[in-house]
Design an enzyme around this catalytic site. Structure first.
Site, mmCIF file in Angstrom:
data_model
loop_
_atom_site.group_PDB
_atom_site.id
_atom_site.type_symbol
_atom_site.label_atom_id
_atom_site.label_comp_id
_atom_site.label_asym_id
_atom_site.label_seq_id
_atom_site.Cartn_x
_atom_site.Cartn_y
_atom_site.Cartn_z
ATOM 1 N N LYS A 189 14.913 5.515 0.826
ATOM 2 C CA LYS A 189 14.813 4.306 1.653
ATOM 3 C C LYS A 189 13.564 3.519 1.269
ATOM 4 C CE LYS A 189 13.024 2.957 5.653
ATOM 5 N NZ LYS A 189 12.813 1.536 5.353
ATOM 6 N N GLY A 247 3.267 8.458 9.093
ATOM 7 C CA GLY A 247 3.233 9.774 8.450
ATOM 8 C C GLY A 247 3.158 10.891 9.487
ATOM 9 N N GLU A 264 1.876 10.863 1.550
ATOM 10 C CA GLU A 264 0.837 10.064 0.887
ATOM 11 C C GLU A 264 0.512 8.923 1.836
ATOM 12 O OE1 GLU A 264 -0.639 10.640 -1.953
ATOM 13 O OE2 GLU A 264 0.606 12.289 -2.628
ATOM 14 N N CYS A 298 -3.608 1.646 -0.980
ATOM 15 C CA CYS A 298 -4.166 2.839 -0.343
ATOM 16 C C CYS A 298 -5.482 3.243 -1.009
ATOM 17 C CB CYS A 298 -3.163 3.972 -0.416
ATOM 18 S SG CYS A 298 -2.597 4.290 -2.096
ATOM 19 N N GLU A 396 -8.365 1.245 7.973
ATOM 20 C CA GLU A 396 -7.765 0.652 6.778
ATOM 21 C C GLU A 396 -7.396 -0.806 7.097
ATOM 22 O OE1 GLU A 396 -3.845 2.072 5.623
ATOM 23 O OE2 GLU A 396 -4.623 2.427 3.603
HETATM 24 P P1 NAD Z 1 4.682 2.051 7.003
HETATM 25 O O1 NAD Z 1 4.223 3.388 7.425
HETATM 26 O O2 NAD Z 1 4.793 0.987 8.004
HETATM 27 O O3 NAD Z 1 6.146 2.155 6.327
HETATM 28 C C1 NAD Z 1 6.410 3.016 5.241
HETATM 29 C C2 NAD Z 1 7.888 3.330 5.215
HETATM 30 O O4 NAD Z 1 8.224 4.080 6.369
HETATM 31 C C3 NAD Z 1 8.795 2.094 5.225
HETATM 32 O O5 NAD Z 1 9.918 2.306 4.402
HETATM 33 C C4 NAD Z 1 9.207 2.016 6.683
HETATM 34 O O6 NAD Z 1 10.438 1.352 6.896
HETATM 35 C C5 NAD Z 1 9.332 3.494 7.014
HETATM 36 N N1 NAD Z 1 9.260 3.807 8.451
HETATM 37 C C6 NAD Z 1 8.706 3.078 9.453
HETATM 38 N N2 NAD Z 1 8.899 3.691 10.642
HETATM 39 C C7 NAD Z 1 9.564 4.837 10.381
HETATM 40 C C8 NAD Z 1 10.053 5.902 11.186
HETATM 41 N N3 NAD Z 1 9.910 5.900 12.510
HETATM 42 N N4 NAD Z 1 10.683 6.930 10.582
HETATM 43 C C9 NAD Z 1 10.840 6.955 9.240
HETATM 44 N N5 NAD Z 1 10.428 5.958 8.420
HETATM 45 C C10 NAD Z 1 9.791 4.920 8.991
HETATM 46 O O7 NAD Z 1 3.737 1.633 5.786
HETATM 47 P P2 NAD Z 1 3.729 0.261 4.989
HETATM 48 O O8 NAD Z 1 3.122 -0.780 5.875
HETATM 49 O O9 NAD Z 1 5.061 0.026 4.374
HETATM 50 O O10 NAD Z 1 2.722 0.634 3.790
HETATM 51 C C11 NAD Z 1 1.346 0.549 3.887
HETATM 52 C C12 NAD Z 1 0.741 1.908 4.144
HETATM 53 O O11 NAD Z 1 1.124 2.814 3.109
HETATM 54 C C13 NAD Z 1 -0.777 1.886 4.108
HETATM 55 O O12 NAD Z 1 -1.288 2.657 5.155
HETATM 56 C C14 NAD Z 1 -1.114 2.525 2.766
HETATM 57 O O13 NAD Z 1 -2.387 3.101 2.682
HETATM 58 C C15 NAD Z 1 -0.027 3.515 2.622
HETATM 59 N N6 NAD Z 1 0.146 3.875 1.210
HETATM 60 C C16 NAD Z 1 -0.296 5.097 0.780
HETATM 61 C C17 NAD Z 1 -0.189 5.454 -0.565
HETATM 62 C C18 NAD Z 1 -0.655 6.789 -1.064
HETATM 63 O O14 NAD Z 1 -0.225 7.185 -2.149
HETATM 64 N N7 NAD Z 1 -1.505 7.513 -0.351
HETATM 65 C C19 NAD Z 1 0.369 4.551 -1.457
HETATM 66 C C20 NAD Z 1 0.805 3.310 -0.991
HETATM 67 C C21 NAD Z 1 0.707 2.993 0.355
#
Ligand code: NAD
Length: 502
Positions: A189, A247, A264, A298, A396
């Site tokens: 997804k 997460g 991650e 990130c 962040e």
């Molecule tokens: P997010 O947590 O809002 O969404 C990530 C994914 O999770 C999306 O596909 C979203 O639709 C899905 N999601 C949302 N709610 C969910 C639920 N209840 N159950 C299952 N899936 C769900 O994050 P974002 O805004 O898309 O991305 C930014 C974040 O990602 C930042 O915090 C960034 O630091 C982190 N990030 C981390 C890494 C790493 O490798 N550590 C890399 C890139 C981004």
């Protein structure tokens, strides 16, 4: 602040409509609803996706389960799987411009950067293809004459892969080829903001020879389609990249059926700079580390921890260089910093800057949204006089905002670096070997860069300490993450009886 998004059509672009890939078929969502993606740099609709539902997620999971339990993929030789991954890597490289264009218009990142990410992604698929053939267990011929122990590595089963919007193609490439190399089947997804390149990957994988049901790609919001992917009993593992909040929720959801979880998550990464550092090199890396991907990264080096003796000079020089950074149209090859993902996110970034100013920080450069006559943009921003307890220094921001803190002793620098919830990466700048190694060993983060920042390679493991995540991606153990171990304890000759007379 209310962000006014200014529309500017993209010459030659027609809105692209996408379906979902379930069990080898391209299908609409069960309810027929769709999601419109508005390009952050242009303020116009560029893509239309299916708004998947729980029912769609369940169909995709059932297809992946069948493909794992009954299908050919887990039973092929590793050499056959490796060849499929290599074909996919070649096709990714061939279609890199098309994939990079979709990532640039949907995420707002500069096109030159998106092309670089596609090159990196193709390399990761090749690396996973190589690892596929080296996946092996262990044998113990040392347990006595009557016993031979063999430890097998088996594919873990059905893997849910959930990705964020900031590096759409790169992040799915840090997970999917390794899961496939192990022989797993998957439900993927992408973020509802940037799904296009992942859907195109589905076409590529079909053409490369991945059998039906092995990779299912569903689109939609997290609560609707992501959540069932984390709770369904037929899923064996969840590999998630995204925010620390989601997460945490993912881990709690997966705990109901005790799935393996790989996370991650966010970061608030420090760069610690000593007076003997090569400051020219560092200043370039500081600007890159803070503004790359508009700070929506990130790994962003969003906290500078500068020795007091150099803090004023370095801050002045970074502010001057920040003024030269080219912010603008993501499709302009000269652009270094593109657009901010959504108007709401731009408001959140600007809110952090206003709060920091109210709390006593000084804006050395930027600090506001930029009106470029299109989309939504934020000025590269550097804040000085930031205290470690301020929100902008601990949370962040996920925007092009750099906070400057200062230190006097190495111990103080380490204390400030470690005094937050995150531990993804860190940088240290000094010409002194002892200084670099002391920081390298004492700062609690998954990657420590020494006299460089945000370099990486498929061979190097990546992931976070503490609330930055759980587990590691990439590196030589990346395929093992998608396996279970099974012990075969084999006996030869007469056993020592428990009660039966011998
Ligand atoms: P997010 O947590 O809002 O969404 C990530 C994914 O999770 C999306 O596909 C979203 O639709 C899905 N999601 C949302 N709610 C969910 C639920 N209840 N159950 C299952 N899936 C769900 O994050 P974002 O805004 O898309 O991305 C930014 C974040 O990602 C930042 O915090 C960034 O630091 C982190 N990030 C981390 C890494 C790493 O490798 N550590 C890399 C890139 C981004």
């Amino acid at each position: 602040m209310t962000v006014l998004v200014k529309p500017k059509p993209i010459e030659g672009h027609k809105v692209r409509a996408f379906q979902m890939l379930i069990d080898g078929k391209w299908v609409d969502s069960a309810e027929g609803r769709t999601i419109e993606r508005v390009a952050p740099g242009h303020g116009v609709t560029v893509s239309r996706y299916q708004a998947g539902t729980k029912a769609d997620a369940e169909k995709a999971i059932a297809a992946a389960r069948r493909a794992f339990d009954e299908g050919a993929w887990p039973r092929m030789t590793a050499s056959e799987r490796s060849l499929v991954l290599l074909r996919a890597a070649d096709m990714i490289a061939e279609r890199a411009d098309e994939l990079a264009y979709l990532d640039a218009i949907e995420s707002g990142k500069p096109i030159s950067q998106a092309k670089g990410e596609l090159g990196g992604a193709a390399d990761i698929w090749r690396y996973a293809a190589a690892l596929a053939r080296d996946l092996h267990g262990e044998s113990y011929n040392t347990l006595g004459d009557g016993t031979l122990g063999v430890v097998l590595r088996e594919a873990i089963g059905v893997v849910s892969i959930i990705t964020p919007w900031n590096f759409p193609f790169l992040i799915v490439s840090q997970k999917l080829p390794f899961a496939l190399a192990a022989g797993c089947t998957t439900v993927v997804k992408p973020s509802e903001l940037t799904s296009a390149s992942t859907l195109l990957l589905g076409e590529i994988l079909e053409a490369a020879g991945v059998p039906s049901g092995v990779v299912n790609i569903i689109t939609g919001t997290g609560p609707e389609v992501g959540a069932p992917m984390t709770t369904h009993p037929d899923v064996d593992m969840v590999s998630f990249t995204g925010s620390t909040g989601v997460g945490r929720l993912t881990m709690a959801n997966a705990a109901q059926t005790l799935k393996k979880v790989s996370l991650e998550l966010g970061g608030k990464n420090p760069q610690i700079v000593f007076p003997d550092a090569n400051l020219d090199e560092f200043i370039d890396a500081a600007v890159f580390g803070a503004y790359f991907n508009a700070g929506e990264c990130c790994n962003a080096g969003s906290r500078l921890i500068l020795h007091r003796d150099i803090a004023d000079e370095v801050t002045r020089r970074i502010a001057a260089l920040s003024a030269k950074v080219k912010v603008g149209d993501p499709l302009d090859p000269e652009t270094q910093v593109g657009a901010i993902i959504t108007p709401q996110h731009l408001e959140k970034i600007a809110g952090y800057v206003s709060a920091a100013s109210r709390d006593g920080a000084a804006v050395a450069h930027g600090g506001t949204a930029l009106d470029l006559g299109m989309g939504q943009f934020m000025a590269p921003t550097i804040l000085s006089s930031v205290r470690p307890d301020m929100a902008v220094a601990r949370e962040e921001v996920f925007g092009p905002v750099l906070s400057v803190l200062t230190f006097e002793t190495t111990e103080e620098a380490i204390r400030i670096a470690n005094a937050i919830d995150y531990g993804l990466s860190a940088g240290v700048w000094s010409r002194d070997f002892d200084t670099c190694l002391t920081i390298g060993r004492r700062v609690r983060a998954g990657t420590i860069w020494m006299n460089t920042f945000m370099d990486g390679a498929s061979e190097l493991p990546f992931g976070g300490y503490r609330q930055s995540g759980l587990g590691r991606e990439l590196g030589r153990h990346a395929v093992e993450d998608y396996t279970e171990t099974k012990t075969l304890n084999m006996h030869m000759g007469a056993r020592t009886g428990w009660w039966m007379p011998r």
